[in-house]
Enzyme design. Sequence first.
Site: not given
Ligand code: 5GP
Ligand code: 5GP
Length: 226
Positions: A61, A115, A119
């Site tokens: 991820h 990503e 990040h």
């Molecule tokens: P969710 O709210 O689905 O847990 O997280 C959404 C997105 O926020 C993640 O895909 C990731 O990009 C970021 N995120 C959530 N939790 C963490 C964390 O503990 N550390 C970091 N670096 N990013 C996070």
């Molecule tokens: P996060 O901010 O949660 O790290 O990243 C999630 C973002 O990446 C969302 O916008 C989601 O649509 C996109 N994305 C694309 N492919 C994937 C996948 O395979 N898994 C997840 N969790 N997010 C994906």
Amino acid sequence: MAAKGWFILKLLMFQGLFISRPQEDFDFFYFVLQWPGASCDTNRPCCYPTSGKPAADFGIHGLWPNYNDGSFPSNCNPDSQFDRSQISDLVSSLKQNWPTLACPSNEGFKFWEHEWEKHGTCSESVMDQHEYFENALKLKDKADLLQILTNSGINPDDGFYNLKKISNAIEDAIGFTPGIECNKDSERNNQLDQIYICVDTSGTEFIECPVLPRGRCPTRVQFPKF
Ligand code: 5GP
Ligand code: 5GP
């Protein structure tokens, strides 16, 4: 060039060394892997990449810079845009190990771009774009989570497994405690969704997590088929 000119040039080069490699501004990384059987179910429709159904394996991820207090930086440098030409040698491995499950189907570049921009730009003090993706791929090679789990009799067969047994199997294999995150399927079963492993600021060595993510897992969790 006059002596004064040389002096100024050297001074600029000397400063540049430090400006381009400042102290890292985060404490560690979460290396996060997703189980496609939990990313794609009746609760969460997904789309396979244009290259087809991914392997039944954990997929990357992301590699996420984090602070020791659990907070994290994001979108650190809008000037450092994702540039696919910098990772052309890694694309076939990324397609295999970092497949996208987002809709509509695409090759994966959107996921990798997201990503990197969210990040990766926060760890540019220690690695450039190519190193960011290369390090993530190397980390996945170092921890073959599916193999580790199946070696312990934990298989993606829709069975329910003890959370501690899953965590211990990974800890015994890599030497460090993982974070485990669950989500719910349409029948409200808690299922294994993502595994977090902590990595040092160089992005290459596993470490004990300074802080574990909140995982929302009960004591028994389903390991869904994919
Ligand atoms: P969710 O709210 O689905 O847990 O997280 C959404 C997105 O926020 C993640 O895909 C990731 O990009 C970021 N995120 C959530 N939790 C963490 C964390 O503990 N550390 C970091 N670096 N990013 C996070
Ligand atoms: P996060 O901010 O949660 O790290 O990243 C999630 C973002 O990446 C969302 O916008 C989601 O649509 C996109 N994305 C694309 N492919 C994937 C996948 O395979 N898994 C997840 N969790 N997010 C994906």
